[in-house]
Each structure stands twice: as C-alpha cells, then as structure tokens.
Motif scaffolding. Structure first.
Motif, short mmCIF file in Angstrom:
data_model
loop_
_atom_site.label_atom_id
_atom_site.label_comp_id
_atom_site.label_asym_id
_atom_site.label_seq_id
_atom_site.Cartn_x
_atom_site.Cartn_y
_atom_site.Cartn_z
N TRP A 191 19.93 79.70 -27.51
CA TRP A 191 19.01 79.73 -26.36
C TRP A 191 19.76 80.05 -25.06
O TRP A 191 19.22 80.68 -24.17
N LYS A 229 12.44 80.56 -26.49
CA LYS A 229 12.11 81.85 -27.11
C LYS A 229 11.18 82.67 -26.21
O LYS A 229 10.26 82.13 -25.62
N ARG A 244 11.11 84.65 -38.17
CA ARG A 244 11.68 85.42 -37.06
C ARG A 244 11.56 86.94 -37.21
O ARG A 244 11.19 87.62 -36.26
N SER A 277 8.24 88.16 -35.94
CA SER A 277 8.02 88.24 -34.49
C SER A 277 8.94 89.29 -33.87
O SER A 277 8.56 89.97 -32.92
N HIS A 336 5.60 86.18 -30.56
CA HIS A 336 6.76 85.29 -30.67
C HIS A 336 6.35 83.82 -30.55
O HIS A 336 7.08 82.94 -30.97
N THR A 337 5.16 83.56 -30.01
CA THR A 337 4.72 82.17 -29.90
C THR A 337 4.44 81.56 -31.27
O THR A 337 4.34 80.35 -31.41
N HIS A 356 6.50 82.13 -33.88
CA HIS A 356 7.77 82.05 -34.61
C HIS A 356 8.21 80.60 -34.79
O HIS A 356 8.39 79.88 -33.82
N THR A 402 15.40 78.96 -33.73
CA THR A 402 15.31 79.44 -32.36
C THR A 402 13.86 79.64 -31.90
O THR A 402 13.63 80.13 -30.82
N LYS A 453 9.76 77.74 -32.70
CA LYS A 453 9.20 76.39 -32.60
C LYS A 453 9.66 75.55 -33.79
O LYS A 453 9.85 76.06 -34.88
N ILE A 454 9.81 74.28 -33.54
CA ILE A 454 10.19 73.36 -34.61
C ILE A 454 8.97 72.49 -34.89
O ILE A 454 8.42 71.88 -33.98
#
Lengths: 245, 322
Positions: free
Chosen positions: A38, A175, B236, B239, B246-247, B249, B253, B255-256
């Motif tokens: 990041w 991201k 990934r 996206s 990408h929201t 993904h 790196t 979203k978790i």
C-alpha cells in the motif's frame, strides 16, 4: 506542496511465514524485503502528482535499522526526491509514529498505506495525525490537486465521497489510489544512488505493546469434493451440513 | 471501571457487528466487574439505540450534532476521547472496519493508551493484558501484550457471537465541547450505490477469478448473488483487467473479508488472495485445476468447469428457496 510518504519495510507477500526462538519472533532467514504494497501505491500516486505539477518535493521516511536501506533506495528509484531513515528498530506502532512525528512537521500531505502487510496494525497513520494534531482521512482511494487544493476520494460503505480537507493532512490510502505500483526504470535506479538518504537519530519513544508469542493457524480438514455434474449436492451440503445457506 | 464501545450506525441503523462489539464488551465487563457504555454518533432513534441494551449495555450516550456527518476523523476521535474521560473508561472498543481503524489510533494517542487492532477473541489474560490477533494477513496469529493502563482495541468482524443480555435502557444525550477547527473535512460529493449488498458486511460472498474468462461472463454470478443476498467479489487479476471494479477486489491488497460463506469460482487461490478471505467460516471452491491452492483452504470443492457448475447451483438454490 510537499509530500511525505511513510514506507514500511515488509517481507515479500509470498513469504512462507515461520517463527523462531520458541515462537516468540518472526524467522527472517532468507526473506526478501519489499516496500509495503500500500505504501508503494501511495508513493506511485505521489510521483504521478508531481509529474502533473503542483508538488515540489516527495520525501520517503522509514523507521528501521540499516537493513531497510535497500527498500528506501527502491523508493528513491521509483521517484522520491530524498529519504529519511530513523535509525531504530520498528517495534510498536506508537513508537514508530512518535519517531515519524519528529521528521513530519514540514509537509502538507503525509501519505500512509492502510496497513503494513506484516503485523497488520493499521495504526501508524492515525497515530501520527493525532501526535501532530492535524487532520487525517482514512480509506482514501484517490488524491487530486485542483487549483492548489487537495481533493480526496474516500470510500464509504456502499459508495464514495469527494472531500476537501484542511492541510497538513495524513491520507491513509488503500487500493485504487494508483492503478499499479510503478516499477523503477534503469534511469531511476541510477539516479537513486545520488539522491540523499538521511539517517537521523531516534527520539525517545515508548513501546505500548509487545509481542508475546506467535502461532500458525491450525491445519484445515480436507476439502470435501463434489462431482462436477452434481452441484445440486453442493448446495444441499451447504444448506443442511454447513448450514450457511 | 467502565468499558466504552463506539457503535457506528449505518444510515441510522445498527448491524450484527454492532451487537458483536457490545456483547464482547459485556463479556469482558462480566469477567472484570465493569460496566458497559455505548457511544453513538449520528442520527439514530432511541428505539434503535435501545437495541444495544439487548446485548448488555448499562448506558448509551448519544451525540446527534450534524457536524459529525462528514465522518471527520479528528472530530470523531475527540468526541470518543471526551466520552471515555467522562465515563472513566479503562477500555475502549471499536470495530475493526474502515471507521474503527481510522479512529482507534487517534483515540489511543489522545488517551495515552495502548492500542491493538484486529483482535479476534476475548483477552487471553487481563493481568498482564494479552489479546490475540491475526498477523501476516491471516497467515499467523500473535498474542500481544498491551503495556498501558488504558487499552484501546478494535475487534474483527465475526469473531464474537452476540449473546442477548438485558440491562437497563439509560440513554443520555452527550455534548462534548467541540471547536469548529476540530472539523477538518468537507464533503463535496457523495455517490452511493443503492440496492447492493456491501461486500464487507455480507454474510455470503460470491467471487469470481480469472477462470471467468472475461468481464462479460458475470451474469450467472450476479444472479446467484442476488438470490442469496450475497456480496460480489473478485480476485486481483479480474480488477486489474478491468472486468470488475477494484472495489470488489478481495485479497491482501484489496478488501479483507470474513463472511460466513465465501464461494470462489475460477480462482486458483494465490497466497495473496487467501490472505483476504481465509477468515471466512466456510469456503467453497470451484476450479478446473484440481491442484489449485484454493482447495487447500476450501471446505467444499468441485473440480470442474465454472460455466457448467454455476447454472446448476442457481437451479438448486432456487429449488431450496421455494
């Protein structure tokens, strides 16, 4: 506008995680170190902003011993103008934020990644903002400069917002902030050797947390397989056995 | 002593996660002989606030000042600190989500507290105060000691099942002293997608990877997500290729997430992807390659063609629902 990008030195994200000394410390034997993903995206956006004008300086800063210098050199090769290494081991978020606060005062925009991929603290950016008593915005997925003013895109649940903020400000980015991390070009790598990497002595700082022990997650039971032409059975299992449908 | 819980609201409503936080605090309060105060900031009705007391609050403080609508991190953390001081709180608990992660570090600094984020269970011990959290993006756990008198923690979603426990229903207005300069953020524009289930709090998530072959093949997964009120996610490469936003993904790196059910279609399961989903309760994998690493973490799997499996699953789900 002057930008400071906070850089965390972390194990490559494909590293197989092992512990040593009776599971009290991370085993870094043979580990490749990288710029926290990041932070790398944050730096990439900072460089893009500088290229479009309105940014006079990009500094990268890291808290760590000399072994983290290759990571800072890489950040210089990506496009930072200079680097600061605060010469002390990064042990705890509050300790790291306190160190960074000692070098962060002259910047308009401070960028930090949403978390470091090693200890997943998500803490240093917010702590630094509070120590400096300045604004912070989290979940930032876009930064633009319009007429000398910073505009942030912030992700909120179910959507996004465009914000203006008072400066100086800490942007905690995620991201979307840049499309892909920028790979240093050969010219950048050559130039990075000549750029200044300043090593400063640490200030006194308190550790407020300490790791007691680590463990690996328990091994999962074997995956229950269902035939390709019997997906109906999968739905039944999820409904009746796992009770998640 | 008292425990302060910051209970975020979503358009004036609480969610299961809010009750997890309150219930977690109530459980600690029981073990330590403390009381639980919840703090709400925003426009929430008293009947909604009373729901918190079903899970063990002794008191609810409410701030309804509209200036907080901008979710200003500096102002909100100042308000939480004021509430913690007013209540003499020795522990402050927030959600390990976007807002909680934004506020907790500021609150901890201002209270000279120790902070630990992403806690996954009740404290291992109280003296010394040790909590367990995930590290290396789910690849390991750590026990961490907080060396400070006041503790601030953020609790990971789905790590504590809410238990009903009824106390009193005291709701008090709380008006911290705020200066205009505490509000640093001006919202110029808000774009909300309505009618979609939010990925980060979906109980079920349907996810597609490179095996979906193109952005045009998502109709089946969208239909399945609609049927199950599920969130939509992707890996990934998807996206990066621009097949999906990408929201969506999920991964190290991106979203978790930690839903009850995560269903991965055409996702091989690179270690970075697994980092973002490994906390899911049940994982389903559909992939044509039987050696794909996703099967090592999956609970249920099908080795096969996603385009053959998805329509069958949709049929079966429709039957199950009817």
């Amino acid at each position: 506008m002057k930008i400071l990008v906070l850089i965390s030195n972390v194990p490559d994200t494909t590293t197989k995680i092992r512990f040593k000394s009776d599971n009290t410390a991370f085993d870094d034997a043979g580990v490749q170190w990288i710029i926290n993903p990041w932070d790398e995206l944050a730096l990439t956006r900072a460089v893009e902003l500088k290229e479009t004008g309105g940014v006079s300086l990009i500094t990268v800063a890291n808290v760590g011993n000399a072994s983290t210098e290759p990571t800072l050199r890489k950040a210089l090769a990506v496009g930072a103008d200079d680097a600061i290494r605060i010469d002390v081991e990064a042990r705890d978020a509050f300790e790291v934020a306190t160190q960074l606060a000692s070098v962060a005062k002259d910047y308009d925009l401070i960028m930090a990644g949403i978390e470091a991929s090693d200890y997943n603290g998500s803490a240093v950016g917010g702590m630094l903002a509070e120590l400096l008593d300045i604004a912070s915005v989290s979940s930032v997925s876009g930064i633009n400069i319009e007429n000398g003013q910073l505009l942030f895109n912030r992700e909120i649940d179910g959507g996004s917002q465009v914000l203006s903020v008072t400066t100086p400000v800490v942007a905690i980015v995620q991201k979307g902030i840049a499309k892909e991390p920028r790979i240093p070009a050969m010219r950048g790598i050559m130039m990075a050797r000549k750029k200044e990497l300043k090593v400063t002595a640490p200030v006194s700082a308190e550790d407020r947390t300490s790791f007691v022990r680590f463990e690996l997650p328990p091994k999962k039971a074997a995956c229950k397989m269902v035939a390709e032409d019997n997906a109906k059975e999968l739905v039944r299992l999820l409904h009746e056995e796992a009770k998640v449908l | 002593m008292s425990i302060l819980v910051y209970t975020e609201n979503w358009d004036g409503k609480f969610k299961k996660f809010s009750f997890e936080l309150v219930s977690y605090a109530a459980s600690i309060a029981k073990q330590t002989g403390s009381t639980v105060t919840a703090l709400s900031i925003g426009n929430v009705t008293d009947s909604e606030l009373q729901k918190l007391s079903n899970y063990g609050t002794n008191k609810v403080l409410k701030i309804t000042d509209d200036r907080f609508n901008s979710l200003d991190n500096k102002a909100m953390s100042k308000a939480i600190v004021a509430a913690a001081k007013a209540e003499g709180a020795k522990m402050i608990i927030l959600a390990h989500n976007n807002l909680g992660k934004a506020l907790a570090p500021r609150v901890a600094v201002r209270l000279q507290a120790g902070l630990e984020t992403g806690v996954v269970a009740l404290p291992v011990s109280f003296d010394p105060f040790i909590v367990k959290k995930k590290v290396f993006t789910g690849k390991a756990f750590a026990e961490v000691k907080i060396n400070a008198n006041i503790k601030v923690i953020t609790l990971a979603q789905n790590s504590f099942e809410p238990v009903e426990l009824r106390h009193s229903e005291t709701i008090e207005a709380f008006n911290p002293q705020m200066a205009d300069s505490d509000f640093t953020t001006t919202v110029k524009e808000t774009n909300k997608v309505t009618g979609k289930v939010l990925l980060t709090d979906a109980e079920i998530v349907v996810s597609g990877g490179r095996g979906m072959k193109s952005g045009d093949n998502w109709g089946g997964l969208e239909e399945m997500a609609d049927l199950l009120s599920a969130g939509m996610a992707c890996s990934r490469p998807v996206s990066d290729e621009g097949w999906r936003s990408h929201t969506e993904h999920v991964g190290q790196t991106g979203k978790i997430i930690a839903p009850n059910l995560y269903m991965a279609f055409g996702i091989s399961g690179a270690i970075q992807h697994l980092g973002g989903v490994s906390s899911s309760k049940v994982i389903v994998a559909v992939n044509k390659d039987k050696e794909a690493p996703i099967f090592e973490v999956a609970d249920y799997g099908i080795v096969g063609d996603v385009f053959m499996v998805i329509p069958q699953m949709i049929e079966a789900i429709k039957e199950m629902k009817s």
